[in-house]
Enzyme design. Structure first.
Site, PDB file in Angstrom:
ATOM      1  N   LYS A 206       0.151  11.984  -1.711  1.00 54.52           N
ATOM      2  CA  LYS A 206      -0.359  13.220  -2.779  1.00 54.52           C
ATOM      3  C   LYS A 206      -0.601  14.277  -1.717  1.00 54.52           C
ATOM      4  O   LYS A 206      -0.861  14.111  -0.555  1.00 54.52           O
ATOM      5  CB  LYS A 206      -1.433  12.807  -3.419  1.00 54.52           C
ATOM      6  CG  LYS A 206      -1.166  11.934  -4.799  1.00 54.52           C
ATOM      7  CD  LYS A 206      -2.441  11.901  -5.778  1.00 54.52           C
ATOM      8  CE  LYS A 206      -1.927  11.538  -7.138  1.00 54.52           C
ATOM      9  NZ  LYS A 206      -2.978  10.727  -7.971  1.00 54.52           N
ATOM     10  N   ARG A 240      -2.998   2.007  -6.027  1.00 55.18           N
ATOM     11  CA  ARG A 240      -1.644   2.491  -6.592  1.00 55.18           C
ATOM     12  C   ARG A 240      -0.692   3.219  -5.568  1.00 55.18           C
ATOM     13  O   ARG A 240      -1.279   4.234  -5.003  1.00 55.18           O
ATOM     14  CB  ARG A 240      -1.924   3.246  -7.864  1.00 55.18           C
ATOM     15  CG  ARG A 240      -0.633   3.657  -8.581  1.00 55.18           C
ATOM     16  CD  ARG A 240      -1.039   4.543  -9.797  1.00 55.18           C
ATOM     17  NE  ARG A 240      -0.023   4.824 -10.680  1.00 55.18           N
ATOM     18  CZ  ARG A 240       0.865   5.945 -10.615  1.00 55.18           C
ATOM     19  NH1 ARG A 240       0.626   6.629  -9.349  1.00 55.18           N
ATOM     20  NH2 ARG A 240       1.657   6.305 -11.283  1.00 55.18           N
TER      21      ARG A 240
END
Length: 266
Positions: A206, A240
């Site tokens: 991210k 995740r």
């Protein structure tokens, strides 16, 4: 939790696993690499992503769930649409991972009578616009914790067992770089008082990692591994990620270190 995006436009692997065969091969590889769960997503939720029509999302996701039912790991589906939740539960999904935290009309109804796991994520705003304006919080950790407490109450009122629910602070979903790192540093404090729900951390590749390293999405593996270890250290139960084999290795070293400390000097 290995990420399986069956979308043409996810920020880091969009389009690569769209075909059914490619998706199944990818899932098989992640399981071989040590994934304990697979998270299947048919709609990109990257900042600025356009919504996907319901029938298109169903077409992408349901056949993959059906095809993967036989694998030996739980299948999670990343969706916020109640109709998709119902369809994938029939198809054999074990968990619903909802970026909206089951706030859409009918979402709790769609899952309450099944036994599936539920992941409640915190998001400020919506994916299309969440990062357009600088997000503002008085206290981001308290805001996320209060949101979780409110969602847990809603589930309790609907008769949903608390042991089905895990919580995700929603890294990158309506947060600044500072907010994201505060939520990582204080991950355990996002848990509402006197409750225990597994915490899920999803930071793989991210922009919060790019903000610190200056690297693009394709060059964020070392940063993603560091984030995974930081999250595990702070109590995350589910990590995740896109890069399963590498993360499993990193967490094995973290775990061996933790276990050695606890067992003393034998």
């Amino acid at each position: 939790m290995g990420i399986l995006n069956v979308t043409p436009d996810s920020f880091s692997d969009g389009g690569r696993f769209l075909s059914r065969d490619a998706a199944l091969a990818r899932a098989g590889q992640m399981i071989a690499d040590g994934a304990d769960m697979i998270d299947i997503g048919g709609e990109s939720t990257r900042p600025g992503a356009p919504p996907v029509p319901l029938d298109e999302e169903l077409e992408r996701v349901v056949p993959i769930v059906e095809a993967l039912r036989a694998v030996q790991v739980p299948l999670s589906v990343d969706t916020y649409k109640p109709a998709v939740m119902r369809a994938v539960l029939v198809a054999g999904a074990d968990m619903i991972n909802d970026i909206w935290g089951f706030r859409q009309d009918g979402a709790i109804d769609a899952v309450k009578d099944s036994q599936c796991g539920l992941c409640v994520m915190h998001m400020l705003g919506e994916p299309r616009t969440m990062q357009l304006h600088e997000p503002v919080y008085d206290d981001v950790v308290a805001a996320v914790r209060d949101f979780f407490a409110a969602r847990l109450s809603a589930f309790e009122r609907a008769g949903v067992a608390g042991n089905r629910i895990s919580l995700d602070p929603g890294y990158g979903f309506g947060k600044t770089l500072g907010h994201n790192y505060t939520l990582l540093a204080e991950l355990a404090a996002t848990q509402p008082a006197a409750t225990y729900h597994p915490l899920l951390a999803g930071m793989s590749r991210k922009s919060m990692l790019g903000g610190v390293t200056g690297r693009g999405a394709g060059e964020r593996l070392p940063a993603s591994l560091a984030a995974a270890v930081c999250a595990a250290e702070r109590g995350a139960a589910i990590i995740r990620v896109h890069d399963v084999a590498e993360t499993v290795d990193a967490l094995k070293v973290w775990q061996a270190t933790r276990d050695a400390t606890r067992s003393g000097h034998h």
